[in-house]
Design a protein around this motif. Sequence first.
Motif, mmCIF file in Angstrom:
data_model
loop_
_atom_site.group_PDB
_atom_site.id
_atom_site.type_symbol
_atom_site.label_atom_id
_atom_site.label_comp_id
_atom_site.label_asym_id
_atom_site.label_seq_id
_atom_site.Cartn_x
_atom_site.Cartn_y
_atom_site.Cartn_z
ATOM 1 N N ALA A 1 1.184 9.932 3.770
ATOM 2 C CA ALA A 1 0.221 8.872 3.452
ATOM 3 C C ALA A 1 0.083 7.874 4.590
ATOM 4 O O ALA A 1 -0.451 6.797 4.414
ATOM 5 C CB ALA A 1 0.649 8.150 2.176
ATOM 6 N N SER B 1 0.854 -1.187 0.000
ATOM 7 C CA SER B 1 0.000 0.000 0.000
ATOM 8 C C SER B 1 0.893 1.240 0.000
ATOM 9 O O SER B 1 2.090 1.152 0.271
ATOM 10 C CB SER B 1 -0.874 0.004 1.247
ATOM 11 O OG SER B 1 -0.117 0.427 2.361
ATOM 12 N N GLY B 2 0.287 2.394 -0.303
ATOM 13 C CA GLY B 2 1.052 3.639 -0.358
ATOM 14 C C GLY B 2 1.816 3.897 0.929
ATOM 15 O O GLY B 2 2.989 4.257 0.908
ATOM 16 N N ARG C 1 4.724 1.538 1.364
ATOM 17 C CA ARG C 1 5.852 1.961 0.515
ATOM 18 C C ARG C 1 6.616 3.093 1.179
ATOM 19 O O ARG C 1 7.846 3.122 1.189
ATOM 20 C CB ARG C 1 5.338 2.478 -0.827
ATOM 21 C CG ARG C 1 4.982 1.382 -1.763
ATOM 22 C CD ARG C 1 4.569 1.964 -3.091
ATOM 23 N NE ARG C 1 3.563 1.085 -3.670
ATOM 24 C CZ ARG C 1 3.218 1.098 -4.930
ATOM 25 N NH1 ARG C 1 3.772 1.960 -5.751
ATOM 26 N NH2 ARG C 1 2.320 0.270 -5.377
ATOM 27 N N GLN C 2 5.843 4.035 1.730
ATOM 28 C CA GLN C 2 6.486 5.165 2.383
ATOM 29 C C GLN C 2 7.344 4.671 3.546
ATOM 30 O O GLN C 2 8.451 5.161 3.768
ATOM 31 C CB GLN C 2 5.402 6.099 2.901
ATOM 32 C CG GLN C 2 5.853 7.519 2.982
ATOM 33 C CD GLN C 2 4.675 8.471 2.975
ATOM 34 O OE1 GLN C 2 3.580 8.131 3.422
ATOM 35 N NE2 GLN C 2 4.885 9.655 2.492
#
Lengths: 259, 376
Positions: free
Chosen positions: A176, A148-149, A152-153
Amino acid sequence: MGEPIIQMRNIEKHFGSVIALAGVSLDVVAGECHCLLGDNGAGKSTFIKTMSGVHKPTKGEIFFEGKPLHFNRPRDAISAGIATVYQDLAMIPLMSVSRNFFMGNEPLKKIAGISFFDHEFANRVTMEEMRKMGINLRGPDQAVGTLSGGERQTVAIARAVHFGAKILILDEPTSALGVRQTANVLATVDRVRNEGIAVVFITHNVRHAMAVGDRYTVLNRGKTLGTAIRDEITPEELQDMMAGGQELAKLEGSLGGTV
Amino acid sequence: MANTAEAPGAPPQDERVKELSTFRKMMIRPELGAIAGTILVFLLFLSIARDTGMFSPEGIMTWSTVSAQFVIIAVGACLLMIAGEFDLSVGSMIGFAGIVIAITSVSWGWPVWMSIITAFILAMAIGALNGYLVIKTGLPSFIVTLAFLYILRGLTIFGAIFTTQKTIIGGVKDVAQGDWLAPLFGGTVFTGLFQWFADLGWIDTFSRGSRIGQPIVDGVPMLIIWAIILLIGGHILLTRTRFGNWIYASGGDAQAARYAGVPVNRVKITMFMFTAFCATVFATCQVMEFGSAAADRGLLKEFEAIISVVIGGALLTGGYGSVVGAALGALIFGVVQQGLFFAGVESSLFRVFLGIILLLAVILNTYIRRIITGEK
Ligand SMILES: Nc1ncnc2c1ncn2[C@@H]1O[C@H](COP(=O)(O)OP(=O)(O)OP(=O)(O)O)[C@@H](O)[C@H]1O
Ligand SMILES: [Mg+2]
């Protein structure tokens, strides 16, 4: 406060006719979290990219540990001990988490005199670092594209923390993230700062800035409005500086003080 | 981390991850389409062409040699494609390198080893130029190398006619006698082993003529050895080295790779040179085998290489693929081409068959890739 690790003096950056930075000065000291604030398009990302070797400043000087320095490419900054989480994350979705984690910093092991990518080490460290940040991966070979975003962050942040030997630059790392991951990131910033690493933290969120920042620099249309120290400024003042004062006061009135 | 469960913020066991069965894990790999295709093709020819000699030692050697040719250029095309670029000039490069060897050795009387080394240097320099132009202009490599497809082919034909008034230059075998480098491309190895097989009666021997008593298949051609070396070397380079990680990264997202300090330009240019190297290996083996070079050699090879790579599971836009898959794609190519010949099937149907395999493999590959990478 000790000697600055990095000093940026009158940095200008022009993109053709666009003046993204019109003379910004800032220094970062070991063991501090320096927050960089400002509205959209203020030039924050451009500024930190001159620190991380992505952009060459059009004008201005950079001193790293007291000596003038020019980074010609990101690799130079990385080898000097500067790690960056870019706003667009710079992850490669098709590649596995551990390949992404060690991209550009591949661990090597020698077999019969030839250097090979040490997958075992890379996988182990990746899983460990991600667990520390509160993310349980399916496996180190999971592709980043399946995350998910926010996950990833978190990978991007964990990677930078792992490699940020002297300076850690985070460009809107919490944008995010959910509540727990945000708390985790702020706690991580606090931890690495206490280890003596200099952190540059870009955010739009004044509460996050107040939670971890030691000093605050506000950018507005490519210029700095000055640097403030933690105890000398209130969140409201910071908020106003970011938006250029006036208009926000009006807005805030109509929104009932929720901004 | 013994106390993971107590660590603040760390989720305990992840109940949202279904345990994948080992079988499924084994199946979900980039090469699946190529593996399935290979099995299918072998089953097919084992059923329709078993009695035609296709699976006799000679038959096996025929399709192995043809497949090895495809493998050599597919390995180069594969690594380049994963690095995010194409080279459409491979076919022309094959013709060019062959003619360079023939002109310099036969017409100009250079020692063959010097001709071969010259061909490698020239071809790799052109590969580097391809890469340099792609990077400096920012144009798609499709366009830049398409230009070189024409430029090189034209130069090759012109050069051959200008120096020898012919487009086919023979006589390389004679000048290569006793050369130290030529056998590395044109020779055969394990001849003793094959003689032994023949003595055991596993391989037929010549019953007439000057080679009476010698095995019909006298050894493994160097072409096959090259294919195996390039396959293993390419696979290890891609999956087990730092440079391999850079290849994936450069093709996956050049910008992100640059931010992380990957020398993207160097990686891409090196891969263009490697593709040219593979094309020259192909050309040199062919010239040594035939004893001649022709200006029209290598026609359409670039597409056959790309097709092998795509059957092998690589993504056309880069960042994803497998050298083993590409080699299986090449094997499918060679087996189908020779198998239809053995089975006596009308040769035009080769293309029909190939088109169908290409389509099926790519559909399967896309499906697999989406599972692995989360691509939409
Ligand atoms: N490569 C570029 N070419 C041209 N203009 C650019 C480039 N990069 C940034 N700019 C311009 O420079 C200005 C500052 O952009 P920058 O990305 O630094 O803003 P920012 O403060 O990071 O904003 P945000 O909070 O939205 O991330 C913008 O006006 C932008 O359009
Ligand atoms: Mg920004």
